[in-house]
Design an enzyme around this catalytic site. Structure first.
Site, PDB file in Angstrom:
ATOM      1  N   GLY A  33       0.811  -1.208   0.000  1.00 24.03           N
ATOM      2  CA  GLY A  33       0.000   0.000   0.000  1.00 24.03           C
ATOM      3  C   GLY A  33       0.838   1.249   0.000  1.00 24.03           C
ATOM      4  O   GLY A  33       2.046   1.194  -0.238  1.00 24.03           O
ATOM      5  N   ASN A  34       0.183   2.368   0.235  1.00 22.75           N
ATOM      6  CA  ASN A  34       0.896   3.649   0.282  1.00 22.75           C
ATOM      7  C   ASN A  34       0.271   4.525   1.356  1.00 22.75           C
ATOM      8  O   ASN A  34      -0.738   4.164   1.957  1.00 22.75           O
ATOM      9  CB  ASN A  34       0.870   4.323  -1.097  1.00 22.75           C
ATOM     10  CG  ASN A  34      -0.529   4.677  -1.532  1.00 22.75           C
ATOM     11  OD1 ASN A  34      -1.140   5.607  -1.005  1.00 22.75           O
ATOM     12  ND2 ASN A  34      -1.074   3.927  -2.471  1.00 22.75           N
ATOM     13  N   ARG A  35       0.870   5.680   1.591  1.00 24.28           N
ATOM     14  CA  ARG A  35       0.510   6.510   2.738  1.00 24.28           C
ATOM     15  C   ARG A  35      -0.524   7.589   2.423  1.00 24.28           C
ATOM     16  O   ARG A  35      -0.712   8.509   3.218  1.00 24.28           O
ATOM     17  CB  ARG A  35       1.748   7.195   3.309  1.00 24.28           C
ATOM     18  CG  ARG A  35       2.768   6.232   3.858  1.00 24.28           C
ATOM     19  CD  ARG A  35       3.937   7.017   4.459  1.00 24.28           C
ATOM     20  NE  ARG A  35       5.070   6.151   4.735  1.00 24.28           N
ATOM     21  CZ  ARG A  35       5.162   5.347   5.789  1.00 24.28           C
ATOM     22  NH1 ARG A  35       4.189   5.315   6.676  1.00 24.28           N
ATOM     23  NH2 ARG A  35       6.218   4.585   5.959  1.00 24.28           N
TER      24      ARG A  35
END
Ligand code: CTP
Ligand code: CA
Length: 228
Positions: A33-35
């Site tokens: 995932g990412n932030r």
């Protein structure tokens, strides 16, 4: 927006906004995932609603409250986001891809939790490319009169500065507008304030917006309304 001239300039329009960041499952408990928080996408959805649009928000793993008066579709993976955006885009006047879409996903998802091995050997995770939802909307799925907008978070590197990367991406994607913002050094992810340079499909600068994510949202929608 607070500017009365903007008051209802999206009345009768359907605006689709994607927000947040997609997650690609590795196994039942893990993901890539990412932030991305989804704040800029939420600000866009709120601003479009305030300007009179019917708004569909495709929210990928956004944990902030759903905005009032907006149809929200919650998704996790890029495949789910793509299906939801394509469905909503069918009758949309504007599609804004503010979501951080994972570029890759595990080639397969394990049906059970991957266990660590006693000998310490770690199996690699094979990745495959995700479809480019924005490029699809701006390309083979393009609908007459529909305005397609992308976002690009860039850092400078040996290959060029932020704007050069943005110009290159604008031409590659073919979206009507690309909002480019510099990340790193405190700008962008997770911060309250934002600054974007708005490029057209040929990479020319057609606007700038700086300030809170609400101000940036209204500045970008000004550029959208100009094209409608
Ligand atoms: N985007 C998309 N589908 C993807 C990747 C990105 O729709 N698979 C959209 C994003 O929502 C954003 C725009 O494309 O609006 C730019 O995303 P970005 O990650 O900056 O561009 P990439 O083409 O993925 O290039 P790179 O990550 O290599 O810089
Ligand atoms: Ca990317």
């Amino acid at each position: 927006g607070t500017d009365p001239a903007r008051a209802q300039d999206l009345a009768g329009r359907h605006v689709v906004v994607s927000a947040g960041g997609t997650r690609e499952p590795i196994d039942p408990v893990r993901f890539l995932g990412n932030r991305s928080s989804g704040r800029q996408g939420l600000a866009l959805a709120r601003a479009a609603r305030a300007r009179g649009a019917r708004v569909t928000l495709v929210a990928a793993n956004v944990t902030l409250p759903d905005p009032d008066g907006v149809d929200v579709v919650h998704v996790e993976s890029t495949a789910e986001l793509r299906d939801a955006v394509h469905a909503a885009a069918k009758d949309a006047d504007v599609v804004v891809m503010a979501a951080a879409v994972a570029d890759f996903r595990p080639a397969s998802t394990a049906g059970h939790k991957i266990k660590k091995r006693d000998d310490g050997v770690v199996a690699p995770i094979a990745l495959e490319a995700n479809p480019d939802v924005l490029a699809e909307l701006a390309g083979e799925l393009r609908r007459p009169g529909q305005v397609v907008v992308g976002f690009a978070a860039e850092t400078g590197d040996d290959a060029g500065d932020v704007l050069e990367h943005g110009r290159h991406k604008a031409r590659r994607k073919g979206a009507d507008l690309l909002a480019v913002n510099a990340v790193g050094g405190g700008l962008g992810f997770g911060t309250a304030d934002n600054e974007v340079t708005i490029l057209d499909a040929s990479g020319d600068v057609v606007g700038r917006a700086a300030g809170s994510k609400d101000v940036v949202a209204d500045g970008l929608l000004d550029a959208v309304v100009h094209l409608l």
